[in-house]
Design a protein around this motif. Structure first.
Motif, PDB file in Angstrom:
ATOM      1  N   THR A 122     -10.293 -31.954 -11.939  1.00 29.14           N
ATOM      2  CA  THR A 122     -10.503 -31.271 -10.663  1.00 29.14           C
ATOM      3  C   THR A 122     -11.616 -30.237 -10.764  1.00 29.14           C
ATOM      4  O   THR A 122     -12.487 -30.149  -9.884  1.00 29.14           O
ATOM      5  CB  THR A 122      -9.192 -30.589 -10.219  1.00 29.14           C
ATOM      6  N   ASN A 125     -15.041 -32.139 -11.078  1.00 30.77           N
ATOM      7  CA  ASN A 125     -15.493 -32.723  -9.805  1.00 30.77           C
ATOM      8  C   ASN A 125     -15.882 -31.641  -8.803  1.00 30.77           C
ATOM      9  O   ASN A 125     -16.848 -31.813  -8.035  1.00 30.77           O
ATOM     10  CB  ASN A 125     -14.383 -33.596  -9.212  1.00 30.77           C
ATOM     11  N   GLU A 152     -10.337 -30.907  -4.017  1.00 32.35           N
ATOM     12  CA  GLU A 152     -10.245 -31.941  -5.050  1.00 32.35           C
ATOM     13  C   GLU A 152      -8.814 -32.072  -5.571  1.00 32.35           C
ATOM     14  O   GLU A 152      -8.319 -33.187  -5.783  1.00 32.35           O
ATOM     15  CB  GLU A 152     -11.192 -31.617  -6.211  1.00 32.35           C
TER      16      GLU A 152
END
Length: 285
Positions: A122, A125, A152
């Motif tokens: 997470t 990203n 995310e």
């Protein structure tokens, strides 16, 4: 005298009949009857009434399973792969895998959602989205990164909710991947690719992989609520669904060949499970 005796008999019969009709009208229960004795079962039939044994999958990868270099890193990243991978009991014909109950599927969703790898992915990203300025309305800086991190994480948590718990529970589907283990590399690769379409029911039979397709679609549709800059429409949604399914296929291929990968890098890897579940009721001889 005889006529009086006859009248008495007739009157008595009338009274008895009236009393019987009153008893039936009031619903007085009839005296209980003894149930018929159950026939004795033959030894073979008695054995069939006992629940068949089932085999639990190998336990989740633990850090102590590895004693090579970077053991903590390997254990951390292998844990999500092994949590949803199952070794079929080839060595015991006729013995099936233990099914996942409601609480097991819920626990799988919670474990996958709060795994350390999930937070690492997470954060990574969210950093990419920050660099590419995805979702411009989130802005930049720490506040923008925090919003992207939350979006995310919501996307990954919702995906695991639909794929690991909600749809598997609705359709009685096993969300785990069953390794083929034996066979040629091509056959095993095809087996991993097929999992995107073919899944296992809780009873071990094959079924369409509803959780993969419906779960992915539900996640993409829900993501439009916390990704305000997402492109709307069928084509963009279908593209995101296809990308997510291809990513899941890649993880299934990695799950299938993970034993070989671990041995290639000389990482200790435990074998297939060999004990019967303590919750099962094996037939007695």
């Amino acid at each position: 005298m005889q006529r009086n005796y006859f009248v008495f008999i007739v009157s008595a019969l009338i009274v008895v009949g009236w009393c019987e009709s009153e008893v039936r009208a009031r619903g007085v229960p009839a005296p209980p009857q003894q149930p018929p004795a159950a026939p004795e079962l033959l030894p073979k039939e008695a054995a069939m009434t006992v629940a068949e044994p089932c085999v639990q999958p190998a336990p989740m990868v633990r850090l102590e399973d590895y004693n090579g270099p970077l053991e903590k890193v390997v254990g951390t990243f292998a844990r999500p792969l092994e949590r949803k991978a199952v070794h079929p009991p080839h060595y015991k014909p006729g013995v099936k895998m233990c099914t996942l109950k409601f609480r097991d599927k819920l626990a799988l969703f919670v474990q996958d959602s709060f795994d350390p790898v999930t937070f690492l992915a997470t954060g990574f990203n969210a950093g990419l989205d920050q660099a590419e300025n995805t979702d411009r309305t989130y802005g930049q800086g720490a506040q923008g990164y925090g919003r992207r991190f939350g979006a995310e994480f919501a996307g990954q948590a919702s995906s695991r909710f639909f794929k690991d718990f909600a749809y598997p529970w609705i359709f009685s589907e096993d969300p785990r991947y069953y390794r083929l283990i034996h066979g040629s590399a091509g056959r095993r690769l095809l087996h991993a690719l097929e999992h995107a379409v073919v899944a296992h029911r809780d009873d071990g039979k094959h079924m369409f992989n509803f959780s993969e397709w419906l779960g992915t679609t539900s996640t993409v549709v829900l993501s439009n609520t916390y990704h305000p800059d997402n492109q709307r429409g069928f084509a963009p949604a279908a593209q995101r669904v296809g990308y997510s399914i291809l990513q899941d296929i890649g993880f299934d291929v990695l799950r299938e060949f993970w034993p070989e990968v671990s041995r290639k890098f000389k990482l200790p890897f435990r074998g297939e499970p060999s004990q019967v579940s303590p919750d099962s009721n094996p037939a007695t001889k």
